[in-house]
Design an enzyme around this catalytic site. Structure first.
Site, PDB file in Angstrom:
ATOM      1  N   GLY A  88       1.252 -16.077 -52.738  1.00 26.88           N
ATOM      2  CA  GLY A  88       1.141 -16.234 -54.183  1.00 26.88           C
ATOM      3  C   GLY A  88       0.259 -15.155 -54.796  1.00 26.88           C
ATOM      4  CB  THR A  96     -12.077  -9.089 -52.734  1.00 26.59           C
ATOM      5  OG1 THR A  96     -11.650  -7.916 -53.416  1.00 26.59           O
ATOM      6  CG2 THR A  96     -12.361  -8.769 -51.292  1.00 26.59           C
ATOM      7  CG  HIS A  97      -9.118 -12.340 -58.078  1.00 23.58           C
ATOM      8  ND1 HIS A  97      -8.136 -11.479 -58.526  1.00 23.58           N
ATOM      9  CD2 HIS A  97      -9.410 -13.159 -59.115  1.00 23.58           C
ATOM     10  CE1 HIS A  97      -7.856 -11.768 -59.782  1.00 23.58           C
ATOM     11  NE2 HIS A  97      -8.608 -12.787 -60.168  1.00 23.58           N
TER      12      HIS A  97
HETATM   13  C1  GAR Z   1     -11.814  -5.268 -57.234  1.00 23.27           C
HETATM   14  O1  GAR Z   1     -12.622  -5.814 -58.243  1.00 23.27           O
HETATM   15  C2  GAR Z   1     -10.839  -6.293 -56.690  1.00 23.27           C
HETATM   16  O2  GAR Z   1     -11.335  -7.581 -56.692  1.00 23.27           O
HETATM   17  C3  GAR Z   1      -9.707  -6.182 -57.672  1.00 23.27           C
HETATM   18  O3  GAR Z   1      -9.556  -4.817 -57.836  1.00 23.27           O
HETATM   19  C4  GAR Z   1     -10.860  -4.207 -57.788  1.00 23.27           C
HETATM   20  C5  GAR Z   1     -10.773  -2.998 -56.902  1.00 23.27           C
HETATM   21  O4  GAR Z   1     -11.889  -2.159 -57.078  1.00 23.27           O
HETATM   22  N1  GAR Z   1      -8.543  -6.863 -57.186  1.00 23.27           N
HETATM   23  C6  GAR Z   1      -7.741  -7.614 -57.941  1.00 23.27           C
HETATM   24  O5  GAR Z   1      -7.857  -7.697 -59.146  1.00 23.27           O
HETATM   25  C7  GAR Z   1      -6.658  -8.352 -57.194  1.00 23.27           C
HETATM   26  N2  GAR Z   1      -6.031  -9.311 -58.033  1.00 23.27           N
HETATM   27  P1  GAR Z   1     -12.132  -0.918 -56.145  1.00 23.27           P
HETATM   28  O6  GAR Z   1     -10.778  -0.219 -55.978  1.00 23.27           O
HETATM   29  O7  GAR Z   1     -13.117  -0.065 -56.874  1.00 23.27           O
HETATM   30  O8  GAR Z   1     -12.664  -1.436 -54.834  1.00 23.27           O
END
Ligand code: GAR
Length: 187
Positions: A142, A107-108
């Site tokens: 990637g 997820t991003h």
């Molecule tokens: C989430 O928003 C996820 O999409 C992001 O880290 C956060 C984790 O939040 N991931 C990235 O940026 C990957 N490139 P959380 O630890 O509170 O679930």
């Protein structure tokens, strides 16, 4: 459907998945939760929920290839149907992708292919976009690349900071991740 979830930090999206499974809303078994560093809230939440946890500490491995191999064997031991990167801030090796072809979900917090990387929210805000959002996709080797499964838009407000925008994105992200996992489990 058995999943292994990988986290690096807070694990609030993981918590939403744990809660959905516990409520009977998501037909998924969380086989284990793993992290790339010790002491993360994500691992603490998982242990508190009675889940199996493991840490493959990046700092324990002087050679990157050794960490890659250790991560792969730790995850593979649980024989997951899918591996979910939920705020896992490491790029995995090609061997990892090949071990779970089309079965590594990330997820991003941005509408990929815009704003990949560790600061997707900050970068979108700095660019000045009026709409951003979140993406759930099959990850390849990637940085936040690979086939998109689902996306949700989130409007950027004039008064948004990185923190307020990220929190609103995470609300959408949790819902999207649970929907995608449910769809995969029912497929
Ligand atoms: C989430 O928003 C996820 O999409 C992001 O880290 C956060 C984790 O939040 N991931 C990235 O940026 C990957 N490139 P959380 O630890 O509170 O679930």
């Amino acid at each position: 459907m058995r999943i292994v979830v990988l986290v690096s930090g807070t694990g609030s999206n993981l918590q939403a998945v744990i809660d959905a499974v516990a409520a009977g809303d998501l037909p998924v078994e969380i086989a284990a939760v793993g992290a790339d560093r010790p002491g993360t809230p994500g691992i603490e939440r998982s242990a508190a929920a009675g889940l199996e946890t493991f840490v493959v500490d990046f700092k324990d491995f002087p050679a990157r290839a050794d960490w890659d191999a250790a991560l792969l064997s730790a995850v593979a031991a649980y024989e997951p149907d899918y591996v979910v990167s939920s705020g896992f801030m490491r790029i995995v090796a090609a061997d990892f992708i090949n071990a779970f072809p089309g079965r590594y979900v990330n997820t991003h917090p941005a509408l990929l292919p815009s704003f990949p990387g560790a600061h997707g929210v900050r970068d979108a805000l700095a660019y000045g976009v009026k709409v951003t959002g979140c993406t759930v996709h099959f990850a390849d080797a990637g940085v936040d690349t690979g086939p998109i499964i689902a996306q949700a838009p989130v409007a950027v407000l004039d008064e948004d900071t990185e923190a307020t925008l990220h929190e609103r994105i995470k609300v959408a992200e949790r819902e999207l991740l649970i929907k995608v996992l449910g769809d995969l489990a029912r497929a």
